[in-house]
Design a protein around this motif. Structure first.
Motif, PDB file in Angstrom:
ATOM      1  N   SER A 236      19.457  77.595  36.396  1.00  0.00           N
ATOM      2  CA  SER A 236      19.264  76.793  37.599  1.00  0.00           C
ATOM      3  C   SER A 236      17.842  76.974  38.116  1.00  0.00           C
ATOM      4  N   PRO A 237      17.307  75.983  38.844  1.00  0.00           N
ATOM      5  CA  PRO A 237      15.957  76.116  39.389  1.00  0.00           C
ATOM      6  C   PRO A 237      15.862  77.322  40.317  1.00  0.00           C
ATOM      7  N   VAL A 238      14.832  78.121  40.140  1.00  0.00           N
ATOM      8  CA  VAL A 238      14.620  79.275  41.008  1.00  0.00           C
ATOM      9  C   VAL A 238      13.155  79.298  41.434  1.00  0.00           C
ATOM     10  N   ARG A 239      12.911  80.020  42.510  1.00  0.00           N
ATOM     11  CA  ARG A 239      11.524  80.218  42.938  1.00  0.00           C
ATOM     12  C   ARG A 239      11.265  81.701  43.146  1.00  0.00           C
ATOM     13  N   ASN A 240      11.909  82.505  42.288  1.00  0.00           N
ATOM     14  CA  ASN A 240      11.666  83.939  42.341  1.00  0.00           C
ATOM     15  C   ASN A 240      11.176  84.388  40.970  1.00  0.00           C
ATOM     16  N   VAL A 241      11.232  85.692  40.690  1.00  0.00           N
ATOM     17  CA  VAL A 241      10.572  86.216  39.494  1.00  0.00           C
ATOM     18  C   VAL A 241      11.568  86.637  38.407  1.00  0.00           C
ATOM     19  N   TYR A 242      12.766  86.094  38.444  1.00  0.00           N
ATOM     20  CA  TYR A 242      13.711  86.309  37.350  1.00  0.00           C
ATOM     21  C   TYR A 242      14.698  85.151  37.349  1.00  0.00           C
ATOM     22  N   ARG A 243      15.505  85.045  36.295  1.00  0.00           N
ATOM     23  CA  ARG A 243      16.444  83.931  36.149  1.00  0.00           C
ATOM     24  C   ARG A 243      17.815  84.421  35.722  1.00  0.00           C
ATOM     25  N   ASP A 244      18.841  83.778  36.241  1.00  0.00           N
ATOM     26  CA  ASP A 244      20.217  84.044  35.830  1.00  0.00           C
ATOM     27  C   ASP A 244      20.764  82.839  35.092  1.00  0.00           C
ATOM     28  N   ALA A 245      21.685  83.087  34.159  1.00  0.00           N
ATOM     29  CA  ALA A 245      22.441  81.989  33.563  1.00  0.00           C
ATOM     30  C   ALA A 245      23.364  81.418  34.632  1.00  0.00           C
ATOM     31  N   PRO A 246      23.491  80.103  34.714  1.00  0.00           N
ATOM     32  CA  PRO A 246      24.284  79.511  35.796  1.00  0.00           C
ATOM     33  C   PRO A 246      25.780  79.692  35.573  1.00  0.00           C
ATOM     34  N   ALA A 247      26.514  79.810  36.679  1.00  0.00           N
ATOM     35  CA  ALA A 247      27.980  79.842  36.628  1.00  0.00           C
ATOM     36  C   ALA A 247      28.481  78.406  36.701  1.00  0.00           C
ATOM     37  N   LYS A 248      28.884  77.868  35.554  1.00  0.00           N
ATOM     38  CA  LYS A 248      29.321  76.472  35.505  1.00  0.00           C
ATOM     39  C   LYS A 248      30.822  76.319  35.694  1.00  0.00           C
ATOM     40  N   VAL A 249      31.550  77.434  35.710  1.00  0.00           N
ATOM     41  CA  VAL A 249      32.981  77.438  35.997  1.00  0.00           C
ATOM     42  C   VAL A 249      33.245  78.552  36.995  1.00  0.00           C
ATOM     43  N   GLU A 250      34.452  78.544  37.578  1.00  0.00           N
ATOM     44  CA  GLU A 250      34.781  79.534  38.608  1.00  0.00           C
ATOM     45  C   GLU A 250      34.728  80.959  38.069  1.00  0.00           C
ATOM     46  N   ALA A 251      35.046  81.127  36.784  1.00  0.00           N
ATOM     47  CA  ALA A 251      35.057  82.466  36.191  1.00  0.00           C
ATOM     48  C   ALA A 251      33.660  83.064  36.075  1.00  0.00           C
ATOM     49  N   GLY A 252      32.623  82.240  36.189  1.00  0.00           N
ATOM     50  CA  GLY A 252      31.264  82.750  36.154  1.00  0.00           C
ATOM     51  C   GLY A 252      30.463  82.237  34.981  1.00  0.00           C
ATOM     52  N   PRO A 253      29.268  82.809  34.749  1.00  0.00           N
ATOM     53  CA  PRO A 253      28.416  82.388  33.631  1.00  0.00           C
ATOM     54  C   PRO A 253      29.068  82.693  32.285  1.00  0.00           C
ATOM     55  N   PHE A 254      28.488  82.143  31.246  1.00  0.00           N
ATOM     56  CA  PHE A 254      28.945  82.434  29.886  1.00  0.00           C
ATOM     57  C   PHE A 254      28.875  83.939  29.645  1.00  0.00           C
ATOM     58  N   ASN A 255      29.973  84.488  29.107  1.00  0.00           N
ATOM     59  CA  ASN A 255      30.057  85.925  28.852  1.00  0.00           C
ATOM     60  C   ASN A 255      29.991  86.179  27.349  1.00  0.00           C
ATOM     61  N   PRO A 256      28.890  86.704  26.834  1.00  0.00           N
ATOM     62  CA  PRO A 256      28.759  86.908  25.386  1.00  0.00           C
ATOM     63  C   PRO A 256      29.647  88.021  24.845  1.00  0.00           C
ATOM     64  N   PHE A 257      30.292  88.798  25.731  1.00  0.00           N
ATOM     65  CA  PHE A 257      31.228  89.822  25.272  1.00  0.00           C
ATOM     66  C   PHE A 257      32.649  89.266  25.134  1.00  0.00           C
ATOM     67  N   GLU A 258      32.858  88.061  25.643  1.00  0.00           N
ATOM     68  CA  GLU A 258      34.155  87.379  25.519  1.00  0.00           C
ATOM     69  C   GLU A 258      33.868  85.931  25.127  1.00  0.00           C
ATOM     70  N   LEU A 259      33.639  85.717  23.854  1.00  0.00           N
ATOM     71  CA  LEU A 259      33.144  84.427  23.381  1.00  0.00           C
ATOM     72  C   LEU A 259      34.193  83.328  23.560  1.00  0.00           C
ATOM     73  N   LYS A 260      33.917  82.445  24.500  1.00  0.00           N
ATOM     74  CA  LYS A 260      34.765  81.279  24.747  1.00  0.00           C
ATOM     75  C   LYS A 260      33.849  80.065  24.813  1.00  0.00           C
ATOM     76  N   PHE A 261      34.006  79.185  23.844  1.00  0.00           N
ATOM     77  CA  PHE A 261      33.080  78.061  23.699  1.00  0.00           C
ATOM     78  C   PHE A 261      33.653  76.742  24.213  1.00  0.00           C
ATOM     79  N   GLU A 262      34.632  76.838  25.123  1.00  0.00           N
ATOM     80  CA  GLU A 262      35.148  75.614  25.717  1.00  0.00           C
ATOM     81  C   GLU A 262      34.112  75.041  26.694  1.00  0.00           C
ATOM     82  N   PRO A 263      34.168  73.700  26.942  1.00  0.00           N
ATOM     83  CA  PRO A 263      33.261  73.105  27.921  1.00  0.00           C
ATOM     84  C   PRO A 263      33.366  73.850  29.255  1.00  0.00           C
ATOM     85  N   PRO A 264      32.243  74.050  29.934  1.00  0.00           N
ATOM     86  CA  PRO A 264      30.909  73.496  29.693  1.00  0.00           C
ATOM     87  C   PRO A 264      30.003  74.396  28.844  1.00  0.00           C
ATOM     88  N   TYR A 265      30.585  75.369  28.123  1.00  0.00           N
ATOM     89  CA  TYR A 265      29.776  76.312  27.353  1.00  0.00           C
ATOM     90  C   TYR A 265      29.847  76.059  25.847  1.00  0.00           C
TER      91      TYR A 265
END
Length: 352
Positions: free
Chosen positions: A212-241
């Motif tokens: 997401s657009p930021v105006r600070n000095v680091y970036r987070d992956a966006p939370a596109k579902v209620e459960a949060g951002p994409f979690n690479p430790f629990e690979l779930k490739f359903e939309p929107p990921y």
């Protein structure tokens, strides 16, 4: 993906930074349709273990891994350092349990925070609680702990010139987790106590992560579902990921004494697989960071939330204050801290 697709996404990020996503390039469906077609040509990605090296020479580290921006684990490089030999949760509770801290929940929206003590956090962790103290400014408060590190060894591996450096301690319980993010600092991460896993993705995949657009000095992956951002430790490739299945990545499993080189702008998520203490020795070398990502380093230099000069002043002091400044809660927290100090001074038996 094609170079033209990378360039076009860079233009999106540039416009997003200054104007937000509602102003320009609002319809990106055609871009992502073309991107999907290109990604499918190359098949699904895979996660590869980061190379582990014993007795990696300084020359090879700099000429190969640093120069090319390649992550590497220097296995057991810190095993004889005092921090690895002495530190534990009980060690910190005994020495610094009375430290009053601002504990920011960086996994929650708008960074809720509480004023507490280090002892309370450690007790929570040991009882199976979920508190995770990130960015403890240990050496700012207790500079004598610099002797627990081979500071000369760390400094020899820095890139120059250096604007600033900082030691940041991470204290978390088994299962605690930090979601995907990236930043412009270089990081030599020392695993001191317990074990920790990482998953990393090159910034090449920024169009898929789509921060997401930021105006600070680091970036987070966006939370596109209620459960949060994409979690690479629990690979779930359903939309929107669904596009995340096409990213190549790295896995890391750190044990006490390991030192992990994490170059600037690598997207990474981190999970504690046991109660854990780790220390990030970070520094900002602007020209090296620019080399790793000209776009993001340029945007970072134009940060306004807070301004870059204030961001790095807070970063050196306590990065938790930087996070509070981003959501306009820093002054509120400072007032609460001042109120607590006033109450303490007025307690019977407390010297003034």
């Amino acid at each position: 993906m094609r170079g033209s697709q990378q360039f076009k996404y860079g233009m999106y990020q540039l416009a997003d930074h200054f104007f937000g996503r509602k102003k320009f390039f609002k319809d990106r469906a055609k871009y992502y349709n073309d991107l999907v077609a290109e990604l499918k040509k190359h098949g699904e990605g895979r996660i590869m273990p980061v190379e582990r090296r014993k007795d990696l020479s300084l020359e090879e580290f700099k000429n190969h891994y640093v120069r090319k921006g390649i992550p590497v684990v220097m296995e057991g490089a810190a095993k004889d350092w005092a921090c690895v030999q002495k530190w534990s949760l009980q060690y910190f509770k005994d020495l610094h349990g009375d430290d009053e801290i601002v504990l920011v929940d960086q996994a929650a929206k708008d960074f809720p925070y509480e004023l507490t003590t280090l002892a309370d956090v450690i007790d929570n962790i040991r009882s199976g609680g979920s508190k995770y103290y990130r960015f403890y400014p240990l050496l700012t408060r207790h500079p004598e702990h610099l002797e627990d590190f081979d500071y000369k060894w760390l400094r020899e591996r820095r890139t120059n010139p250096v604007w600033f450096d900082a030691f940041q301690v991470f204290i978390g319980g088994e299962g605690s987790y930090t979601s995907l993010h990236n930043a412009n600092q270089s990081n030599l991460f020392v695993q001191v106590y317990g074990e920790k896993k990482w998953v990393l993705y090159s910034n090449y995949y920024a169009p898929i992560i789509d921060p997401s657009p930021v105006r600070n000095v680091y970036r987070d992956a966006p939370a596109k579902v209620e459960a949060g951002p994409f979690n690479p430790f629990e690979l779930k490739f359903e939309p929107p990921y669904e596009l995340f299945r096409y990213m190549d990545g790295y896995s890391v499993h750190l044990k006490p004494g390991d030192v992990f080189w994490n170059p600037p702008f690598y997207w990474h998520a981190v999970k504690n697989v046991s109660d854990s203490i780790g220390v990030g020795y970070r520094w900002l070398s602007p020209f090296y960071s620019f080399k790793m990502s000209p776009l993001y380093m340029s945007l970072d230099c134009m940060a306004t939330n807070p301004p870059i000069w204030k961001a790095y002043s807070l970063y050196r002091k306590d990065i938790n204050e930087l996070h509070l400044a981003e959501v306009k809660k820093l002054e509120e927290a400072k007032k609460k801290i001042a109120q607590q100090e006033t109450v303490k001074k007025n307690e019977p038996g407390v010297p003034v």
